[in-house]
Design a protein around this motif. Structure first.
Motif, PDB file in Angstrom:
ATOM      1  N   UNK A 297       1.242  -0.966   0.133  1.00  0.00           N
ATOM      2  CA  UNK A 297       0.222  -0.180   0.149  1.00  0.00           C
ATOM      3  C   UNK A 297       0.920   1.304  -0.260  1.00  0.00           C
ATOM      4  N   UNK A 298       1.900   1.090   0.820  1.00  0.00           N
ATOM      5  CA  UNK A 298       2.892   2.473   0.624  1.00  0.00           C
ATOM      6  C   UNK A 298       3.662   2.746  -0.618  1.00  0.00           C
ATOM      7  N   UNK A 299       4.076   1.407  -0.835  1.00  0.00           N
ATOM      8  CA  UNK A 299       4.677   1.695  -2.328  1.00  0.00           C
ATOM      9  C   UNK A 299       3.745   2.432  -3.705  1.00  0.00           C
ATOM     10  N   UNK A 300       2.648   2.013  -3.277  1.00  0.00           N
ATOM     11  CA  UNK A 300       0.980   2.598  -4.307  1.00  0.00           C
ATOM     12  C   UNK A 300       0.750   3.948  -4.496  1.00  0.00           C
ATOM     13  N   UNK A 301       0.891   4.094  -2.240  1.00  0.00           N
ATOM     14  CA  UNK A 301       0.441   5.569  -2.545  1.00  0.00           C
ATOM     15  C   UNK A 301       1.216   7.124  -2.686  1.00  0.00           C
ATOM     16  N   UNK A 302       2.548   6.487  -1.781  1.00  0.00           N
ATOM     17  CA  UNK A 302       3.467   7.372  -1.245  1.00  0.00           C
ATOM     18  C   UNK A 302       3.418   7.975  -2.527  1.00  0.00           C
ATOM     19  N   UNK A 303       4.438   7.750  -3.920  1.00  0.00           N
ATOM     20  CA  UNK A 303       4.683   8.821  -5.092  1.00  0.00           C
ATOM     21  C   UNK A 303       3.952   9.425  -5.225  1.00  0.00           C
ATOM     22  N   UNK A 304       2.346   9.017  -4.673  1.00  0.00           N
ATOM     23  CA  UNK A 304       1.001  10.230  -5.525  1.00  0.00           C
ATOM     24  C   UNK A 304       1.214  11.326  -4.356  1.00  0.00           C
TER      25      UNK A 304
ATOM     26  N   UNK B  45      -5.836   4.589 -10.211  1.00  0.00           N
ATOM     27  CA  UNK B  45      -6.431   3.008 -10.126  1.00  0.00           C
ATOM     28  C   UNK B  45      -5.029   2.596  -9.105  1.00  0.00           C
ATOM     29  N   UNK B  46      -3.975   2.656  -9.186  1.00  0.00           N
ATOM     30  CA  UNK B  46      -3.107   2.239  -8.303  1.00  0.00           C
ATOM     31  C   UNK B  46      -3.665   3.062  -7.291  1.00  0.00           C
TER      32      UNK B  46
END
Length: 487
Positions: free
Chosen positions: A318-325, A364-365
């Motif tokens: 979850x962290x990888x998917x959310x943090x960049x955004x 979606x990510x």
């Protein structure tokens, strides 16, 4: 300066509750408190670089004003972290060179700043923090490194590192912090303070935000006493207009939990690093072992807990998917606010890379990452419903590290991001679940460095943590500890 009844060297180590009592009793005036705090900051900040934006003239005027609110902390000096909790007419940089060079100021108080004011606090300045709060060490290129009062060669942690260093050194008794992945608890551990991350939505992020960094942002303060942490939370908790949701209200004011018997709690111990093989540094294990013995002596039921849910890959996924955004959004938001596009080359390397990744990620990510976190949080909640009242872990897997080890240019961006991720292994799970968690300064290692112990309760149960923390503070007082660099 402080009145004849209290020497300045004594005043530096009185907590906010006692300073407020001196004002109410007429022994000191708000102006005397403010002037003494300013003198301490001026005397000590050169060695620590904790305060990056002095607000001394405003503080003196605020303290002397007949309009100073008669709240429970009337006249008590405090510092604001330079992010999220903004104050009207004052600079806000968020650790960014771009905002520093632009000379950005905020036009209004956030709801949180307004509540601090209504409680009677006097704002003396803004504290240092890493760029965009994305690191666990306070070494931004914008303002330089903040040093740990217990050992100036070491980090005070982050991202609320400037606030922690200031309170630990006796500049002010309380300072604002926020916690998106451990940013109150990590510096509390590094600097020997009480660091409570409240339940999600216990405090408002408005009017600028409903959520901030998705569901993981929490606002509160760093203090030297449990009673200060509890009493400040009473003054700032609660929904504000437009908030998307709020935490359930407590059954009584948090300050009234101080001194109440917590009962015989079911306490689970875990020292294994979440998601990784092996144990943390021996000093951090020793801190938990010492806390376990103290808890048993106080009548609590203490047993090891596998807490296997903390090893779930869902946390990192979850962290990888959310943090960049999140970082990409921050850059775009500030570009819009200052009226020009911020080039990624104007950011520190790790943040530039993270924002670049985030800009290429589909929406979606982001939603997938949030769904992964929410599903995992429901699994984690079962541990408190079925097995225990409080989980005890190290706050950090290591003692405070040397300055420079995690500096913005010390490692390649991907390596630095991974190293920062390792430091928040014990703290970030409870930003995802929204549970209250507190770091207490129960241990110091052979080098005299503070080692925090983290206590986690079920969602909405700050009352349990405050009762237990106050009991531990009475059994093993830490208030007399003074760092080598102090006011």
């Amino acid at each position: 300066m402080a009145g004849d009844s209290v020497r300045d060297d004594e005043l530096a180590w009185l907590d906010a509750t006692e300073q407020a009592e001196l004002v109410r009793g007429g022994e000191l005036t708000p102006s005397e408190l403010a002037e003494a705090a300013i003198e301490r900051i001026e005397r000590t900040n050169g060695a620590l670089n904790a305060v990056v934006t002095p607000l001394f003239e405003k503080a003196v005027a605020q303290a002397a004003s007949a309009q100073l609110p008669a709240g429970p902390f009337r006249g008590v000096p405090m510092l604001l972290k330079d992010m999220v909790c903004h104050s009207a007419g004052d600079p806000l940089h968020g650790g960014m060179r771009v905002l520093r060079d632009h000379g950005w100021t905020e036009p209004e108080d956030s709801h949180l700043a307004a509540r601090f004011r209504a409680a009677g606090f006097v704002f003396c300045g803004k504290t240092n923090m890493p760029e965009l709060a994305t690191s666990v060490t306070t070494e931004p290129l914008a303002h330089g490194a903040t040093r740990n009062p217990w050992d100036p060669s070491r980090s005070p942690g982050g991202s609320s590192g400037g606030s922690a260093a200031a309170v630990a050194a006796g500049m002010t008794p309380v300072a604002h912090g926020n916690d998106m992945a451990g940013s109150i608890r990590v510096p509390a551990s590094c600097c020997g303070l009480v660091g409570l991350k409240p339940t999600r939505a216990r405090t408002s992020l408005g009017p600028g935000h409903g959520e901030y960094w998705g569901p993981v942002a929490h606002e509160h303060v760093l203090t030297r006493s449990v009673r200060d942490s509890a009493a400040v939370l009473d003054t700032i908790r609660g929904m504000a207009p437009g908030d998307p949701y709020t935490a359930p209200p407590p059954s009584r004011p948090y300050r009234e939990e101080i001194g109440l018997d917590p009962g015989a709690l079911r306490v689970g111990l875990r020292t294994a690093v979440p998601g990784a093989a092996g144990q943390p540094h021996q000093d951090c294990v020793a801190a938990v072992d010492e806390a376990a013995r103290l808890l048993e002596s106080l009548g609590h039921h203490v047993e090891p807990s596998a807490a296997a849910v903390l090893d779930s890959p869902a946390i990192l996924e979850g962290f990888s998917a959310v943090f960049g955004t999140i970082v990409a959004w921050e850059v775009d938001r500030w570009s819009q606010r200052i009226g020009r596009r911020i080039d990624l080359g104007e950011l520190e390397p790790m943040n530039a890379r993270t924002a670049e990744v985030g800009r290429s990620a589909p929406a979606t990510q982001w939603l997938s990452g949030l769904h992964t976190w929410q599903q995992w949080a429901r699994e984690a909640a079962a541990l408190w419903e079925q097995e225990l009242d409080v989980l005890v872990t190290p706050t950090l897997a290591t003692p405070p590290w040397q300055l420079g080890e995690l500096a913005p240019t010390a490692l390649a961006p991907a390596e630095l991001a991974a190293a920062v991720g390792e430091k928040i292994a014990f703290t970030v799970p409870f930003n995802i679940t929204g549970q209250p968690a507190i770091s207490l300064p129960l241990h110091r290692n052979p080098d005299g460095l503070p080692i925090g112990v983290q206590f986690v309760a079920a969602y909405g149960r700050e009352d349990v943590l405050i009762r237990l923390a106050a009991q531990l503070e009475q059994a093993a007082p830490w208030s007399m500890a003074r760092p080598p660099v102090s006011a």
